[in-house]
Design a protein around this motif. Structure first.
Motif, mmCIF file in Angstrom:
data_model
loop_
_atom_site.group_PDB
_atom_site.id
_atom_site.type_symbol
_atom_site.label_atom_id
_atom_site.label_comp_id
_atom_site.label_asym_id
_atom_site.label_seq_id
_atom_site.Cartn_x
_atom_site.Cartn_y
_atom_site.Cartn_z
ATOM 1 N N ASN A 41 1.276 -1.476 -0.302
ATOM 2 C CA ASN A 41 0.438 -0.073 0.475
ATOM 3 C C ASN A 41 0.995 1.473 -0.055
ATOM 4 O OD1 ASN A 41 -2.334 -0.610 0.333
ATOM 5 N ND2 ASN A 41 -3.062 -0.543 2.224
ATOM 6 N N LYS A 42 1.916 1.297 0.980
ATOM 7 C CA LYS A 42 2.659 2.158 1.005
ATOM 8 C C LYS A 42 3.285 2.395 -0.387
ATOM 9 C CE LYS A 42 6.399 4.343 3.239
ATOM 10 N NZ LYS A 42 7.348 4.635 2.315
ATOM 11 N N PHE A 43 3.753 1.637 -1.147
ATOM 12 C CA PHE A 43 4.712 1.677 -2.350
ATOM 13 C C PHE A 43 3.524 2.343 -3.134
ATOM 14 C CE2 PHE A 43 8.146 -0.440 -0.437
ATOM 15 C CZ PHE A 43 8.940 0.488 0.409
ATOM 16 N N VAL A 44 2.599 1.885 -3.421
ATOM 17 C CA VAL A 44 1.521 2.290 -4.457
ATOM 18 C C VAL A 44 1.387 3.664 -4.294
ATOM 19 C CG1 VAL A 44 0.094 1.993 -5.163
ATOM 20 C CG2 VAL A 44 0.858 0.017 -4.514
ATOM 21 N N ARG A 45 1.392 4.204 -3.050
ATOM 22 C CA ARG A 45 0.526 5.260 -3.077
ATOM 23 C C ARG A 45 2.291 6.357 -2.722
ATOM 24 N NH1 ARG A 45 -2.773 6.644 2.555
ATOM 25 N NH2 ARG A 45 -3.740 8.075 1.564
ATOM 26 N N ASP A 46 3.107 5.639 -2.781
ATOM 27 C CA ASP A 46 4.261 6.364 -3.348
ATOM 28 C C ASP A 46 4.536 7.065 -4.765
ATOM 29 O OD1 ASP A 46 4.251 7.196 -0.449
ATOM 30 O OD2 ASP A 46 6.226 6.061 0.464
ATOM 31 N N GLY A 47 4.136 6.143 -5.347
ATOM 32 C CA GLY A 47 3.979 5.415 -6.860
ATOM 33 C C GLY A 47 5.082 4.675 -7.132
ATOM 34 N N VAL A 48 5.943 4.025 -5.912
ATOM 35 C CA VAL A 48 6.801 3.224 -6.838
ATOM 36 C C VAL A 48 6.672 1.435 -7.462
ATOM 37 C CG1 VAL A 48 8.683 1.796 -5.493
ATOM 38 C CG2 VAL A 48 8.161 4.068 -4.023
ATOM 39 N N LEU A 49 5.557 1.192 -6.915
ATOM 40 C CA LEU A 49 4.791 -0.370 -7.710
ATOM 41 C C LEU A 49 3.203 0.555 -7.624
ATOM 42 C CD1 LEU A 49 5.848 -2.656 -4.913
ATOM 43 C CD2 LEU A 49 6.773 -2.371 -7.172
ATOM 44 N N VAL A 50 2.717 -0.377 -8.443
ATOM 45 C CA VAL A 50 1.408 -0.355 -9.460
ATOM 46 C C VAL A 50 0.920 -2.143 -8.559
ATOM 47 C CG1 VAL A 50 0.242 -0.907 -11.183
ATOM 48 C CG2 VAL A 50 1.899 0.556 -11.215
ATOM 49 N N PHE A 51 0.008 -1.609 -7.645
ATOM 50 C CA PHE A 51 -0.921 -3.365 -6.787
ATOM 51 C C PHE A 51 -1.540 -3.736 -7.791
ATOM 52 C CE2 PHE A 51 -1.511 -4.266 -2.174
ATOM 53 C CZ PHE A 51 -1.898 -5.595 -2.968
ATOM 54 N N ASP A 52 -1.085 -4.551 -9.142
ATOM 55 C CA ASP A 52 -1.985 -4.702 -9.541
ATOM 56 C C ASP A 52 -2.109 -6.203 -9.417
ATOM 57 O OD1 ASP A 52 0.412 -5.557 -10.904
ATOM 58 O OD2 ASP A 52 0.489 -4.877 -12.716
ATOM 59 N N ALA A 53 -2.768 -8.023 -10.612
ATOM 60 C CA ALA A 53 -2.568 -9.051 -9.949
ATOM 61 C C ALA A 53 -1.375 -9.593 -10.550
ATOM 62 C CB ALA A 53 -3.854 -9.642 -11.318
ATOM 63 N N ALA A 54 -0.557 -9.097 -11.100
ATOM 64 C CA ALA A 54 1.241 -9.279 -11.227
ATOM 65 C C ALA A 54 1.526 -8.776 -10.205
ATOM 66 C CB ALA A 54 1.743 -8.978 -12.697
ATOM 67 N N THR A 55 1.754 -7.827 -9.345
ATOM 68 C CA THR A 55 2.706 -7.332 -8.418
ATOM 69 C C THR A 55 1.656 -8.493 -7.191
ATOM 70 O OG1 THR A 55 2.284 -5.534 -9.410
ATOM 71 C CG2 THR A 55 3.105 -5.127 -6.910
ATOM 72 N N SER A 56 0.752 -8.930 -6.974
ATOM 73 C CA SER A 56 0.116 -9.404 -6.328
ATOM 74 C C SER A 56 0.740 -10.977 -6.097
ATOM 75 C CB SER A 56 -1.653 -9.684 -6.474
ATOM 76 O OG SER A 56 -1.794 -10.562 -4.839
ATOM 77 N N LYS A 57 0.375 -11.208 -7.572
ATOM 78 C CA LYS A 57 1.087 -12.658 -7.224
ATOM 79 C C LYS A 57 2.577 -12.719 -7.004
ATOM 80 C CE LYS A 57 0.271 -17.236 -8.303
ATOM 81 N NZ LYS A 57 -0.361 -18.099 -7.611
ATOM 82 N N ALA A 58 3.637 -12.086 -7.167
ATOM 83 C CA ALA A 58 5.338 -12.343 -7.043
ATOM 84 C C ALA A 58 4.799 -11.789 -5.499
ATOM 85 C CB ALA A 58 5.507 -10.931 -7.808
#
Length: 199
Positions: A153-170
């Motif tokens: 959540n933090k990295f998504v809000r900071d623009g570092v990551l996209v919390f999509d299906a691929a990220t969740s699976k990894a």
């Protein structure tokens, strides 16, 4: 609902101590006295808000698990539920994380964590008996999974990551590797049921 939503926004962004009741009233577009019709104190309000979101979290994450799933499948189900809740309710997840075990939470609010830990303990005990999971404390595994959702959540809000299906699976795969028993041991016992010998 408006009061709780306004309180969530302010408590999550500024913290409990920095927010005054009149600010919550302005955010909710009501008179300050209206808040005191529902909640006698700010502490009573934050506890109601905590229980509201903790109840929603427990209901989604700890819902019934289909029969016949193995430990890996159950873990995947729990993780997908957690990730889905975090994506849809990122403010609530941050609020729960920031206010967990805060001194102003009452016994009823704190007791809601026990439901989560009972489920974690049952999952780990079953997995250890089957030889699928490492002998880890259930609280450690619960902390690992909760920390993963709040960190994402933090990295998504900071623009570092996209919390999509691929990220969740990894993340799911990384977490599973952290708690799964040694792969060689699983091969030699035939996995969960332990009915096959290593060839």
């Amino acid at each position: 609902a408006r009061l709780l939503d306004a309180a969530l926004d302010l408590f999550e962004s500024q913290g409990f101590d920095a927010v005054a009741v009149p600010e919550i009233a302005r955010k909710a577009r009501v008179a300050t006295g209206t808040i005191y019709r529902y909640f006698k104190t700010k502490e009573e309000l934050v506890n109601a808000l905590y229980r509201h979101w903790k109840s929603a979290y427990n209901e989604q994450i700890l819902g019934p698990v289909p029969e016949g799933l193995n430990a890996r499948e159950i873990f995947s189900l729990y993780w997908r539920r957690m990730a889905d809740f975090a994506r849809k309710n990122y403010r609530a997840v941050r609020f729960l994380d920031l206010h967990y075990h805060a001194p102003y939470l009452d016994a009823q609010s704190l007791a809601m964590e026990g439901i989560y830990m009972v489920t974690a303990k049952a999952f780990m005990e079953r997995g250890r008996k089957k030889g699928t999971l490492r002998p880890l404390e259930p609280a450690l595994v619960a902390a690992l999974m909760w920390g993963a959702t709040t960190g994402l959540n933090k990295f998504v809000r900071d623009g570092v990551l996209v919390f999509d299906a691929a990220t969740s699976k990894a993340m799911e795969e990384a977490l599973w590797r952290a708690i799964a028993a040694d792969s060689n041991k699983q091969i030699s016992t035939g996995g969960i049921d332990g009915t096959k010998k290593k060839r």
